[in-house]
Write a protein that holds these residues in place. Structure first.
Motif, PDB file in Angstrom:
ATOM      1  N   GLN A  84       0.845  -1.189   0.000  1.00  0.00           N
ATOM      2  CA  GLN A  84       0.000   0.000   0.000  1.00  0.00           C
ATOM      3  C   GLN A  84       0.884   1.244   0.000  1.00  0.00           C
ATOM      4  N   ASP A  85       0.269   2.406  -0.284  1.00  0.00           N
ATOM      5  CA  ASP A  85       1.056   3.625  -0.338  1.00  0.00           C
ATOM      6  C   ASP A  85       0.977   4.412   0.976  1.00  0.00           C
ATOM      7  N   ILE A  86       1.721   5.492   1.032  1.00  0.00           N
ATOM      8  CA  ILE A  86       1.796   6.313   2.236  1.00  0.00           C
ATOM      9  C   ILE A  86       0.421   6.809   2.664  1.00  0.00           C
ATOM     10  N   GLU A  87      -0.377   7.277   1.707  1.00  0.00           N
ATOM     11  CA  GLU A  87      -1.683   7.818   2.056  1.00  0.00           C
ATOM     12  C   GLU A  87      -2.589   6.761   2.702  1.00  0.00           C
ATOM     13  N   GLY A 111       3.636   7.575  13.357  1.00  0.00           N
ATOM     14  CA  GLY A 111       3.417   6.387  12.549  1.00  0.00           C
ATOM     15  C   GLY A 111       4.643   5.963  11.768  1.00  0.00           C
ATOM     16  N   ASN A 112       4.774   4.647  11.624  1.00  0.00           N
ATOM     17  CA  ASN A 112       5.839   4.032  10.837  1.00  0.00           C
ATOM     18  C   ASN A 112       5.168   3.013   9.912  1.00  0.00           C
ATOM     19  N   ALA A 113       5.666   2.873   8.691  1.00  0.00           N
ATOM     20  CA  ALA A 113       4.982   1.993   7.750  1.00  0.00           C
ATOM     21  C   ALA A 113       5.935   1.487   6.670  1.00  0.00           C
ATOM     22  N   PRO A 114       5.594   0.331   6.075  1.00  0.00           N
ATOM     23  CA  PRO A 114       6.456  -0.220   5.018  1.00  0.00           C
ATOM     24  C   PRO A 114       6.460   0.613   3.746  1.00  0.00           C
ATOM     25  N   ALA A 115       5.526   1.549   3.611  1.00  0.00           N
ATOM     26  CA  ALA A 115       5.482   2.392   2.413  1.00  0.00           C
ATOM     27  C   ALA A 115       6.602   3.433   2.403  1.00  0.00           C
ATOM     28  N   TYR A 116       7.263   3.642   3.525  1.00  0.00           N
ATOM     29  CA  TYR A 116       8.393   4.564   3.552  1.00  0.00           C
ATOM     30  C   TYR A 116       9.577   3.905   2.840  1.00  0.00           C
ATOM     31  N   PHE A 162       2.683  11.851  11.238  1.00  0.00           N
ATOM     32  CA  PHE A 162       2.850  10.942  10.094  1.00  0.00           C
ATOM     33  C   PHE A 162       3.365  11.769   8.915  1.00  0.00           C
ATOM     34  N   ILE A 163       4.677  11.939   8.883  1.00  0.00           N
ATOM     35  CA  ILE A 163       5.302  12.777   7.862  1.00  0.00           C
ATOM     36  C   ILE A 163       5.297  12.085   6.502  1.00  0.00           C
ATOM     37  N   GLY A 164       5.634  12.849   5.461  1.00  0.00           N
ATOM     38  CA  GLY A 164       5.719  12.283   4.126  1.00  0.00           C
ATOM     39  C   GLY A 164       7.051  11.596   3.888  1.00  0.00           C
ATOM     40  N   ASP A 165       7.088  10.820   2.815  1.00  0.00           N
ATOM     41  CA  ASP A 165       8.315  10.114   2.431  1.00  0.00           C
ATOM     42  C   ASP A 165       9.099  10.980   1.440  1.00  0.00           C
ATOM     43  N   ASP A 166       9.253  12.246   1.799  1.00  0.00           N
ATOM     44  CA  ASP A 166       9.830  13.217   0.883  1.00  0.00           C
ATOM     45  C   ASP A 166      10.294  14.429   1.671  1.00  0.00           C
ATOM     46  N   ILE A 167      10.419  15.569   1.014  1.00  0.00           N
ATOM     47  CA  ILE A 167      10.810  16.802   1.707  1.00  0.00           C
ATOM     48  C   ILE A 167       9.761  17.884   1.490  1.00  0.00           C
TER      49      ILE A 167
END
Length: 231
Positions: A86-89, A136-141, A211-216
């Motif tokens: 699944q994705d970050i969202e 939050g931590n997730a495999p989508a990162y 729950f931050i993004g996988d980006d900047i």
């Protein structure tokens, strides 16, 4: 962990991945590394179709902080892994639905002196009357590897009490934060996320770093959390 004989196999697998990750000698959060090595972290788990044990798990965890001195315990909640990637969202939405559920099941009214609107810079999540930092931590990162702790969505809970002396405006807090950020940037090969700051910063919304993004890129839009009526 509780008795392994009654814990689902997926939980044991995800815990082992978590343990191996946070005890890596280069893991950025040395507070988490130290706590795991000393056996000071606590754990719970949720299946997709049953979250009913979560309020009790969080309440029991908070009982550890009834009297000082406060050991820097943290609670980590593993959510049953998804069958497909699944994705970050997806995981961000799941994370906020769990926090909303926890809020709805909270038997203690929200403290009157605490803001109810997440847009307020002093808003913080509360349960059982206690202010809590949740993340939050997730495999989508994929880029921010420090937020990928296995195949599960993993929610971390830390009472504000454990940060005494490490607040964002205190010397100890500033030094600790800078060291962790340096190590995090080395792990992630990315600059510190722009939504990361310290609680009480008037230019900051605390909910955004849950729950931050996988980006900047800074998060946009409103917080998904809705304060329940009558509390």
């Amino acid at each position: 962990m509780t008795n392994p004989a009654i814990v689902p196999e997926w939980v044991l697998h995800e815990y082992q991945t978590f343990h191996d990750t946070v005890t890596d000698s280069t893991f950025p959060c040395y507070f988490g590394m130290k706590a795991e090595n000393k056996g000071e972290l606590r754990y719970a788990y949720l299946s997709h179709d049953d979250w009913s044990n979560l309020p009790k798990a969080v309440d029991q965890f908070l009982q550890l902080f009834r009297d000082p001195p406060f050991i820097r315990h943290g609670l980590f909640v593993f959510v049953e892994p998804e069958k497909g990637e699944q994705d970050i969202e997806y995981y961000r939405d799941y994370f906020w639905r769990i926090l909303q559920y926890l809020h709805e099941e909270d038997p203690i009214p929200w403290p009157k002196e605490s803001p109810r609107d997440p847009a307020h810079y002093l808003w913080d999540f509360h349960f059982a009357g206690e202010p809590i930092f949740a993340f939050g931590n997730a495999p989508a990162y994929k880029q921010r590897r420090t937020r990928n702790l296995g195949n599960s969505l993993v929610l971390g809970f830390q009472p504000r009490k454990i940060f005494k002396g490490l607040e964002g405006t205190e010397k100890g807090g500033i030094m600790s934060r800078e060291k962790v950020r340096e190590r995090t940037e080395a792990w992630d090969q990315l600059p510190t996320h722009p939504d990361i700051s310290h609680f009480g910063d008037p230019t900051h919304n605390e909910w955004k770093q849950f729950f931050i993004g996988d980006d900047i890129e800074p998060l946009k839009g409103k917080c998904p959390f809705l304060h329940r009526e009558g509390s």
